[in-house]
Design a protein around this motif. Sequence first.
Motif, PDB file in Angstrom:
ATOM      1  N   PRO A 111      -9.683   3.013  11.922  1.00 29.16           N
ATOM      2  CA  PRO A 111      -9.913   2.733  10.501  1.00 29.16           C
ATOM      3  C   PRO A 111     -11.403   2.667  10.221  1.00 29.16           C
ATOM      4  N   GLU A 112     -11.783   3.124   9.036  1.00 29.92           N
ATOM      5  CA  GLU A 112     -13.194   3.091   8.638  1.00 29.92           C
ATOM      6  C   GLU A 112     -13.512   1.781   7.928  1.00 29.92           C
ATOM      7  N   GLU A 113     -14.812   1.500   7.857  1.00 32.97           N
ATOM      8  CA  GLU A 113     -15.250   0.197   7.316  1.00 32.97           C
ATOM      9  C   GLU A 113     -14.684  -0.072   5.929  1.00 32.97           C
ATOM     10  N   ASP A 114     -14.761   0.931   5.059  1.00 27.97           N
ATOM     11  CA  ASP A 114     -14.298   0.705   3.686  1.00 27.97           C
ATOM     12  C   ASP A 114     -12.794   0.436   3.657  1.00 27.97           C
ATOM     13  N   GLU A 115     -12.059   1.063   4.566  1.00 25.90           N
ATOM     14  CA  GLU A 115     -10.611   0.831   4.620  1.00 25.90           C
ATOM     15  C   GLU A 115     -10.322  -0.584   5.127  1.00 25.90           C
ATOM     16  N   LEU A 116     -11.054  -0.986   6.148  1.00 25.79           N
ATOM     17  CA  LEU A 116     -10.872  -2.352   6.677  1.00 25.79           C
ATOM     18  C   LEU A 116     -11.225  -3.392   5.615  1.00 25.79           C
ATOM     19  N   ASP A 117     -12.320  -3.140   4.922  1.00 30.30           N
ATOM     20  CA  ASP A 117     -12.751  -4.097   3.895  1.00 30.30           C
ATOM     21  C   ASP A 117     -11.733  -4.183   2.760  1.00 30.30           C
ATOM     22  N   THR A 118     -11.147  -3.048   2.400  1.00 23.36           N
ATOM     23  CA  THR A 118     -10.205  -3.038   1.283  1.00 23.36           C
ATOM     24  C   THR A 118      -8.884  -3.693   1.659  1.00 23.36           C
ATOM     25  N   CYS A 119      -8.426  -3.441   2.867  1.00 23.34           N
ATOM     26  CA  CYS A 119      -7.093  -3.927   3.257  1.00 23.34           C
ATOM     27  C   CYS A 119      -7.121  -5.355   3.805  1.00 23.34           C
ATOM     28  N   ARG A 120      -8.296  -5.855   4.174  1.00 22.73           N
ATOM     29  CA  ARG A 120      -8.374  -7.147   4.856  1.00 22.73           C
ATOM     30  C   ARG A 120      -7.724  -8.281   4.066  1.00 22.73           C
ATOM     31  N   ARG A 121      -7.815  -8.205   2.758  1.00 23.85           N
ATOM     32  CA  ARG A 121      -7.285  -9.288   1.908  1.00 23.85           C
ATOM     33  C   ARG A 121      -5.801  -9.536   2.174  1.00 23.85           C
ATOM     34  N   PHE A 122      -5.080  -8.487   2.580  1.00 22.81           N
ATOM     35  CA  PHE A 122      -3.638  -8.648   2.761  1.00 22.81           C
ATOM     36  C   PHE A 122      -3.312  -9.421   4.038  1.00 22.81           C
ATOM     37  N   ILE A 123      -3.992  -9.100   5.124  1.00 15.66           N
ATOM     38  CA  ILE A 123      -3.724  -9.863   6.349  1.00 15.66           C
ATOM     39  C   ILE A 123      -4.211 -11.297   6.183  1.00 15.66           C
ATOM     40  N   GLU A 124      -5.309 -11.465   5.467  1.00 18.75           N
ATOM     41  CA  GLU A 124      -5.799 -12.832   5.241  1.00 18.75           C
ATOM     42  C   GLU A 124      -4.779 -13.639   4.443  1.00 18.75           C
ATOM     43  N   ASN A 184      -0.622  -5.985  11.128  1.00 20.40           N
ATOM     44  CA  ASN A 184      -1.868  -5.280  11.420  1.00 20.40           C
ATOM     45  C   ASN A 184      -2.914  -5.594  10.360  1.00 20.40           C
ATOM     46  N   VAL A 185      -4.175  -5.372  10.703  1.00 24.16           N
ATOM     47  CA  VAL A 185      -5.241  -5.562   9.706  1.00 24.16           C
ATOM     48  C   VAL A 185      -5.273  -4.400   8.710  1.00 24.16           C
ATOM     49  N   ILE A 186      -4.665  -3.287   9.077  1.00 28.15           N
ATOM     50  CA  ILE A 186      -4.548  -2.115   8.193  1.00 28.15           C
ATOM     51  C   ILE A 186      -3.069  -1.806   8.025  1.00 28.15           C
ATOM     52  N   LYS A 187      -2.649  -1.590   6.813  1.00 22.47           N
ATOM     53  CA  LYS A 187      -1.209  -1.442   6.545  1.00 22.47           C
ATOM     54  C   LYS A 187      -0.714   0.004   6.497  1.00 22.47           C
ATOM     55  N   CYS A 214       0.518   0.746  -2.817  1.00 21.07           N
ATOM     56  CA  CYS A 214      -0.938   0.563  -2.819  1.00 21.07           C
ATOM     57  C   CYS A 214      -1.705   1.891  -2.688  1.00 21.07           C
ATOM     58  N   ARG A 215      -2.665   2.058  -3.566  1.00 21.09           N
ATOM     59  CA  ARG A 215      -3.552   3.232  -3.530  1.00 21.09           C
ATOM     60  C   ARG A 215      -5.004   2.783  -3.491  1.00 21.09           C
TER      61      ARG A 215
END
Length: 258
Positions: free
Chosen positions: A165-178, A153-156, A86-87
């Motif tokens: 983690p910054e907001e944009d990182e949390l927003d981008t990665c959230r889909r995976f934990i969900e 974790n919420v961030i991988k 993932c990038r």
Amino acid sequence: MIEALEFYRALGVDRVPVTLGPDSLRGISIAPETSVNAARQTEPETMPCCSVTVEVDPIAEAGTIRRSPEDKAKLLAELRDDIGDCRRCKLSEQRTNIVFGYGNPDAGLMFIGEAPGEDEDIQGIPFVGKAGMLLTRMIEKMELSRESVYIANVIKCRPPGNREPEEDELDTCRRFIERQIDIIGPQVIMTLGRIALQSLMRIRGIKITQARGKFLEYRGIPVMPTFHPAYLLRNPADKWKTWSDAQKALEKLNAIKT
Ligand code: SF4
């Protein structure tokens, strides 16, 4: 449903192959990106009836269907494949390993933390450093094991220097934990620390000192917020509070099972 469509879209999928029945999602056609956003903004409690046919994967109905442990393991493996190298956010630049998750794909109890640290980044496994050892001890004290629960974790990917983690990182990665939650379908979730709670629940400004110990709900799943083990290493006097939260989670889990 909307979350599932957004997840697919993030993976580059613009068509989903299943036919909706008359009682499923109605009035929404998939394809343009704006359709998902428009659906979120305007989704009424009851969709108006129409003849639109949309294909939706049954896994989008997570929480309403039962899956075997084997199916869950397969879906988690597919999700990991989808994440690939993932990038999607800048945390990819300095990571060693993506830290996907560990444990039982059919777990009743799921622990969700913030992000990998140095040890986790090296080994590719969540919660294996000092904080992880503390979490493991607590899990064992609950008469469970790391192999019987699921830990993620919420961030991988490890934030450089273990920064938040910054907001944009949390927003981008959230889909995976969900998606992991959708697949596993835990009966109870324990979030570890403020960032995990805020990201999962999509709330801001919450204080973990005030939120911990009281059940919240995520898509119908009871969520028990507590402190992050790394905080407890710095503030051992608060360990009893997390143990108290863990006991509540355990009681809830046992009550649901019986
Ligand atoms: S933190 Fe998440 S979104 Fe960002 S690169 Fe890693 S896996 Fe991808």
